[in-house]
Design a protein around this motif. Structure first.
Motif, PDB file in Angstrom:
ATOM      1  N   GLY A   1       0.695  -1.335  -0.079  1.00 42.70           N
ATOM      2  CA  GLY A   1      -0.070  -0.095   0.156  1.00 42.70           C
ATOM      3  C   GLY A   1       0.846   1.304  -0.051  1.00 42.70           C
ATOM      4  N   GLN A   2       0.451   2.190  -0.571  1.00 40.14           N
ATOM      5  CA  GLN A   2       0.875   3.495  -0.684  1.00 40.14           C
ATOM      6  C   GLN A   2       0.283   4.800  -0.032  1.00 40.14           C
ATOM      7  OE1 GLN A   2       4.012   3.990  -2.865  1.00 40.14           O
ATOM      8  NE2 GLN A   2       3.809   1.751  -2.474  1.00 40.14           N
ATOM      9  N   PHE A   3      -0.600   4.461   0.920  1.00 37.82           N
ATOM     10  CA  PHE A   3      -1.230   5.396   1.577  1.00 37.82           C
ATOM     11  C   PHE A   3      -0.228   6.488   2.472  1.00 37.82           C
ATOM     12  CE2 PHE A   3      -4.898   2.695   1.044  1.00 37.82           C
ATOM     13  CZ  PHE A   3      -5.689   3.613   0.512  1.00 37.82           C
ATOM     14  N   ARG A   4       0.522   5.785   2.944  1.00 38.23           N
ATOM     15  CA  ARG A   4       1.661   6.509   3.825  1.00 38.23           C
ATOM     16  C   ARG A   4       2.435   7.548   2.969  1.00 38.23           C
ATOM     17  NH1 ARG A   4       3.493   5.948   8.836  1.00 38.23           N
ATOM     18  NH2 ARG A   4       2.532   3.976   9.096  1.00 38.23           N
TER      19      ARG A   4
ATOM     20  N   GLN B   1       0.943  10.909   1.871  1.00 46.14           N
ATOM     21  CA  GLN B   1       0.867  12.019   2.923  1.00 46.14           C
ATOM     22  C   GLN B   1       2.201  12.906   2.529  1.00 46.14           C
ATOM     23  OE1 GLN B   1      -1.468  12.490   4.950  1.00 46.14           O
ATOM     24  NE2 GLN B   1      -2.652  10.645   4.770  1.00 46.14           N
ATOM     25  N   ARG B   2       3.007  12.338   1.804  1.00 46.31           N
ATOM     26  CA  ARG B   2       4.202  13.421   1.588  1.00 46.31           C
ATOM     27  C   ARG B   2       3.957  14.470   0.624  1.00 46.31           C
ATOM     28  NH1 ARG B   2       8.572   9.352  -0.617  1.00 46.31           N
ATOM     29  NH2 ARG B   2       9.933  10.965  -0.463  1.00 46.31           N
ATOM     30  N   PRO B   3       4.912  15.395   0.478  1.00 45.90           N
ATOM     31  CA  PRO B   3       4.443  16.909  -0.498  1.00 45.90           C
ATOM     32  C   PRO B   3       4.232  15.948  -1.897  1.00 45.90           C
ATOM     33  CG  PRO B   3       6.594  17.061   0.814  1.00 45.90           C
ATOM     34  CD  PRO B   3       6.067  15.504   1.044  1.00 45.90           C
ATOM     35  N   TYR B   4       3.279  16.925  -2.442  1.00 45.06           N
ATOM     36  CA  TYR B   4       2.962  16.418  -3.934  1.00 45.06           C
ATOM     37  C   TYR B   4       3.983  16.150  -4.979  1.00 45.06           C
ATOM     38  CZ  TYR B   4       0.628  16.978  -8.234  1.00 45.06           C
ATOM     39  OH  TYR B   4       0.273  16.649  -9.617  1.00 45.06           O
ATOM     40  N   ASN B   5       5.097  16.829  -4.891  1.00 46.15           N
ATOM     41  CA  ASN B   5       6.075  16.744  -5.794  1.00 46.15           C
ATOM     42  C   ASN B   5       6.847  15.375  -5.726  1.00 46.15           C
ATOM     43  OD1 ASN B   5       7.557  17.751  -3.699  1.00 46.15           O
ATOM     44  ND2 ASN B   5       8.523  19.316  -4.860  1.00 46.15           N
TER      45      ASN B   5
ATOM     46  N   PRO C   1      -8.287   9.255  13.279  1.00 49.49           N
ATOM     47  CA  PRO C   1      -7.244   9.991  13.208  1.00 49.49           C
ATOM     48  C   PRO C   1      -7.523  11.541  13.020  1.00 49.49           C
ATOM     49  CG  PRO C   1      -7.782   9.331  11.039  1.00 49.49           C
ATOM     50  CD  PRO C   1      -8.867   8.666  11.812  1.00 49.49           C
ATOM     51  N   VAL C   2      -6.369  12.561  13.433  1.00 52.42           N
ATOM     52  CA  VAL C   2      -6.300  13.725  13.134  1.00 52.42           C
ATOM     53  C   VAL C   2      -5.286  13.902  11.843  1.00 52.42           C
ATOM     54  CG1 VAL C   2      -5.765  15.850  14.018  1.00 52.42           C
ATOM     55  CG2 VAL C   2      -6.836  14.356  15.382  1.00 52.42           C
ATOM     56  N   GLY C   3      -5.810  13.963  10.628  1.00 51.90           N
ATOM     57  CA  GLY C   3      -4.791  14.372   9.665  1.00 51.90           C
ATOM     58  C   GLY C   3      -4.144  12.886   9.484  1.00 51.90           C
ATOM     59  N   PRO C   4      -2.725  12.937   9.427  1.00 47.93           N
ATOM     60  CA  PRO C   4      -1.706  11.711   9.617  1.00 47.93           C
ATOM     61  C   PRO C   4      -1.603  11.204  10.567  1.00 47.93           C
ATOM     62  CG  PRO C   4      -0.414  13.822   8.958  1.00 47.93           C
ATOM     63  CD  PRO C   4      -2.012  14.121   9.043  1.00 47.93           C
ATOM     64  N   TYR C   5      -2.140  11.622  11.750  1.00 50.16           N
ATOM     65  CA  TYR C   5      -1.697  11.470  13.081  1.00 50.16           C
ATOM     66  C   TYR C   5      -2.681  10.449  13.566  1.00 50.16           C
ATOM     67  CZ  TYR C   5       0.866  15.783  11.909  1.00 50.16           C
ATOM     68  OH  TYR C   5       1.988  16.419  11.355  1.00 50.16           O
TER      69      TYR C   5
END
Length: 364
Positions: free
Chosen positions: A52-55, A58-62, A212-216
């Motif tokens: 899976g790639q969900f984590r 969460q990183r910057p778009y670029n 969750p709260v956003g990615p947390y």
């Protein structure tokens, strides 16, 4: 059956020791485009990512803007190279719809399921043209009714969400109830947790926030970045956290099954103090499946899923919610479970999707 390029296609053979998934029980051969460690029982699995790639997302778009295109590129190649694909059922928000609509008239027809807020991408949804080959469905009638006109013209109906918890729910004994009320889901302004925590303190009921709260995904994770500028983190910090005292109001973070199911099953009610038109309501079908009524504001899909006075209560007045929580304790939990077993099983969902597949094939 045609095989895709080496390394991207494998036969899914592992025996899972349970009934076949409902679509396959209905005679549909399923080729799944997913990640390599998927455990879903299908006829074939095609993949470009081993896990899976969900984590990652969460990183910057670029840094991640190639993830979805890589998956969609695989799907397009499979569709064009294989001869055994009659219809593509897509669930990739926005990108899936746009990519598959760009295929040619000789490619298979597409049913794209809309899962989210249809006002998020006005430049796409407001101008969409499926060319007589791409159609959409919603996860509630309310969601489809709110779609931009161009997108609504491509709708073939809606299919309510389902949960495996609904299977055999009518035969289970409801759990013993505790004193707590639960709000399930991401902590974000649309879910209205700020209203819920205020009412809990004002009217004196115990409230648990699970999500969750956003990615947390835990209080500890969020504590490591106390000044996070994530919008949901800002909302939690400013509007919700002042009421989270660990006694009257608790935040548990993400709670996964089976602990999540036990938490909901033992609750007096699931509270939905919504501030937006909820499109699908996963938390509703899960709550009813474990015998817990839902109390909420009458927005979005909730009036389609909740039988007012039988499986929960709905209101347009937020100050009535505490009284309705008290009234929910008098409802028959078994009725909630029977409703779920009748309406929200994977089998019911699969049968409805088979109807839509036939519609799409006939139109194409």
């Amino acid at each position: 059956m045609a095989a895709g390029p080496a390394g991207r296609l494998r036969r899914y053979r592992e025996h899972r020791g349970h009934a076949r998934p409902p679509l396959r029980e209905l005679g549909v051969e399923v080729v799944l485009a997913s990640v390599g460690d998927s455990t879903l029982e299908v006829d074939d699995l095609v993949t470009v990512f081993p896990e899976g790639q969900f984590r990652q997302l969460q990183r910057p778009y670029n840094q991640v803007n190639g993830v979805v295109p890589a998956h969609q590129h695989l799907v397009v190649r499979e569709v064009r190279e294989r001869s055994d694909i009659d219809l593509v059922h897509d669930h990739v928000e926005a990108a899936g719809l746009a990519t598959l609509a760009a295929l040619g008239p000789d490619d298979p027809p597409v049913l794209h399921t809309l899962h989210w807020d249809l006002h998020k991408h006005p430049e796409l949804y407001g101008t969409f043209d499926g060319g007589g080959r791409v159609w959409v469905n919603g996860v509630s009638a309310d969601q489809v009714s709110r779609a931009p006109e161009a997108l609504r013209a491509h709708a073939v109906g809606h299919v309510h969400l389902a949960t495996p918890l609904a299977e055999g729910a009518e035969r289970r004994r409801p759990a013993d109830k505790g004193d707590h009320v639960v709000i399930m889901g991401r902590i974000t302004p649309g879910k209205g947790q700020d209203l819920g925590v205020r009412l809990a303190h004002q009217y004196g009921f115990d409230l648990i926030l699970a999500g969750p709260v956003g990615p947390y995904h835990s209080p500890e994770a969020l504590a490591e970045v106390p000044t996070s500028d994530n919008p949901d983190a800002v909302y939690f910090r400013e509007k919700v956290a002042p009421y989270v005292d660990g006694s009257r109001v608790r935040w548990l973070g993400t709670v996964r099954a089976p602990a999540r199911d036990d938490l909901v099953a033992s609750a007096r009610a699931v509270l939905a103090p919504l501030r937006w038109s909820e499109p699908g309501g996963t938390f509703v079908v899960e709550a009813l499946s474990v015998g817990t009524p839902v109390v909420g504001l009458s927005l979005g899909c909730l009036p389609e899923l909740i039988d007012h006075g039988r499986t929960g209560f709905l209101t347009d007045n937020e100050e009535e919610l505490p009284d309705l929580i008290e009234a929910a304790a008098k409802l028959d939990c078994g009725e909630c479970m029977r409703e779920a077993a009748t309406r929200f099983t994977p089998g019911v969902m699969a049968a409805r999707y088979l109807e839509l597949y036939r519609q799409v094939l006939a139109r194409a």
